[in-house]
Design a protein around this motif. Sequence first.
Motif, mmCIF file in Angstrom:
data_model
loop_
_atom_site.group_PDB
_atom_site.id
_atom_site.type_symbol
_atom_site.label_atom_id
_atom_site.label_comp_id
_atom_site.label_asym_id
_atom_site.label_seq_id
_atom_site.Cartn_x
_atom_site.Cartn_y
_atom_site.Cartn_z
ATOM 1 N N PHE A 9 -8.422 0.820 5.338
ATOM 2 C CA PHE A 9 -7.784 -0.546 5.302
ATOM 3 C C PHE A 9 -7.649 -1.253 6.414
ATOM 4 O O PHE A 9 -7.962 -2.249 6.980
ATOM 5 C CB PHE A 9 -6.211 -0.240 4.486
ATOM 6 C CG PHE A 9 -5.519 -1.393 4.331
ATOM 7 C CD1 PHE A 9 -5.614 -1.996 2.988
ATOM 8 C CD2 PHE A 9 -4.681 -1.936 5.115
ATOM 9 C CE1 PHE A 9 -4.723 -2.993 2.839
ATOM 10 C CE2 PHE A 9 -3.944 -3.203 5.008
ATOM 11 C CZ PHE A 9 -4.047 -3.705 3.803
ATOM 12 N N HIS B 107 -6.101 4.637 4.135
ATOM 13 C CA HIS B 107 -5.249 3.606 4.897
ATOM 14 C C HIS B 107 -6.273 3.403 6.357
ATOM 15 O O HIS B 107 -6.003 2.211 6.792
ATOM 16 C CB HIS B 107 -3.697 3.844 5.221
ATOM 17 C CG HIS B 107 -2.953 3.746 4.221
ATOM 18 N ND1 HIS B 107 -2.627 4.344 2.822
ATOM 19 C CD2 HIS B 107 -2.098 2.670 3.709
ATOM 20 C CE1 HIS B 107 -1.901 3.954 2.001
ATOM 21 N NE2 HIS B 107 -1.617 2.788 2.559
ATOM 22 N N PHE C 266 -6.602 3.657 -5.268
ATOM 23 C CA PHE C 266 -7.235 3.287 -4.080
ATOM 24 C C PHE C 266 -7.766 4.542 -3.353
ATOM 25 O O PHE C 266 -7.200 5.437 -2.709
ATOM 26 C CB PHE C 266 -6.001 2.642 -2.928
ATOM 27 C CG PHE C 266 -6.459 2.505 -1.809
ATOM 28 C CD1 PHE C 266 -7.802 1.861 -1.530
ATOM 29 C CD2 PHE C 266 -5.609 2.510 -0.530
ATOM 30 C CE1 PHE C 266 -8.413 1.725 0.016
ATOM 31 C CE2 PHE C 266 -6.114 2.073 0.636
ATOM 32 C CZ PHE C 266 -7.218 1.723 0.804
ATOM 33 N N GLU D 247 -3.042 5.193 -2.647
ATOM 34 C CA GLU D 247 -3.956 6.109 -1.991
ATOM 35 C C GLU D 247 -3.304 7.521 -2.476
ATOM 36 O O GLU D 247 -2.048 7.925 -2.381
ATOM 37 C CB GLU D 247 -3.852 5.963 -0.352
ATOM 38 C CG GLU D 247 -4.596 7.456 0.218
ATOM 39 C CD GLU D 247 -4.479 7.562 1.757
ATOM 40 O OE1 GLU D 247 -4.463 6.535 2.236
ATOM 41 O OE2 GLU D 247 -4.296 8.610 1.906
ATOM 42 N N LEU E 223 -1.969 -1.044 -3.683
ATOM 43 C CA LEU E 223 -3.022 0.059 -3.348
ATOM 44 C C LEU E 223 -2.401 1.237 -3.351
ATOM 45 O O LEU E 223 -1.624 1.293 -2.578
ATOM 46 C CB LEU E 223 -3.920 -0.474 -2.162
ATOM 47 C CG LEU E 223 -4.624 -2.114 -2.281
ATOM 48 C CD1 LEU E 223 -5.248 -1.895 -0.877
ATOM 49 C CD2 LEU E 223 -5.522 -2.273 -3.352
ATOM 50 N N THR F 129 0.873 -1.108 -0.088
ATOM 51 C CA THR F 129 0.213 -0.034 0.090
ATOM 52 C C THR F 129 1.091 1.264 -0.017
ATOM 53 O O THR F 129 1.846 1.169 0.856
ATOM 54 C CB THR F 129 -1.061 0.029 1.150
ATOM 55 O OG1 THR F 129 -0.222 0.416 2.472
ATOM 56 C CG2 THR F 129 -1.713 -1.318 1.228
ATOM 57 N N SER G 206 4.337 -0.485 2.969
ATOM 58 C CA SER G 206 3.093 0.363 3.270
ATOM 59 C C SER G 206 3.868 1.267 4.391
ATOM 60 O O SER G 206 4.659 1.092 4.971
ATOM 61 C CB SER G 206 2.383 -0.750 4.155
ATOM 62 O OG SER G 206 1.230 0.002 4.734
ATOM 63 N N TRP H 186 1.025 5.714 -0.198
ATOM 64 C CA TRP H 186 0.484 7.013 0.118
ATOM 65 C C TRP H 186 1.116 7.976 -0.445
ATOM 66 O O TRP H 186 2.163 8.428 -0.228
ATOM 67 C CB TRP H 186 0.913 7.237 1.674
ATOM 68 C CG TRP H 186 0.155 8.399 2.433
ATOM 69 C CD1 TRP H 186 -1.054 8.990 1.847
ATOM 70 C CD2 TRP H 186 0.318 8.710 3.722
ATOM 71 N NE1 TRP H 186 -1.287 9.963 2.703
ATOM 72 C CE2 TRP H 186 -0.580 9.887 3.961
ATOM 73 C CE3 TRP H 186 1.143 8.270 4.803
ATOM 74 C CZ2 TRP H 186 -0.537 10.744 5.066
ATOM 75 C CZ3 TRP H 186 1.154 9.043 5.944
ATOM 76 C CH2 TRP H 186 0.325 10.278 6.050
#
Length: 182
Positions: free
Chosen positions: A24, A21, A86, A61, A59, A11, A43, A13
């Motif tokens: 998530f 998140h 995402f 974001e 994913l 993931t 992540s 950011w």
Amino acid sequence: MDPVRKRRVATVWLGGCSGCHMSFLDMDERLLDLAASMELVYSPIADVKVFPEKVDVALVEGAVCNEEHVQTAWAVRRRSKLVVAFGDCAVTGNVTAIRNALGTALPVLDRAYRDPLDLQPQLPGEPGIVPPLLDRVLPLHQVIPVDAWLPGCPPHADLIHSVLVDLLAGRPPDLSGRLRYG
Ligand code: SF4
């Protein structure tokens, strides 16, 4: 995909508020179930500094706001089989793109970084305290090819779970009747 191997999930950011998140994490105990079939290899909620190779599902974001985001997005694309936009900021620009109405990034720099600290203006090309901002905030698919979209501000944890289960099983996610922005 190999049906036995744990999927490598990341993931990322970019220009977002981290609310996606948080959603998530709202999968709660279902994260433990997912851990049987996936490994979180990168992540903001894990202390990993470099985006790894051979990621199965990433994913992402947030919208793309600065040059560092562009480089990160391409690193994610090159090293991931599937990239998911995402949340609404990644899908459309959403809240992060509100500043596009100002035309360029300069008013944002002035208001957020120069005026309050009484800093000298940062000239184009000059090293600064923030990565150089793009004049326009972009949704992820305008920077890199995207394989799936997961809208919502933030996407509901149930939807994140359902999409992840599908992707980990090698199925295209079924979002029919469940697409919701905002
Ligand atoms: S989509 Fe909403 S929750 Fe997600 S990063 Fe953007 S503003 Fe935050």
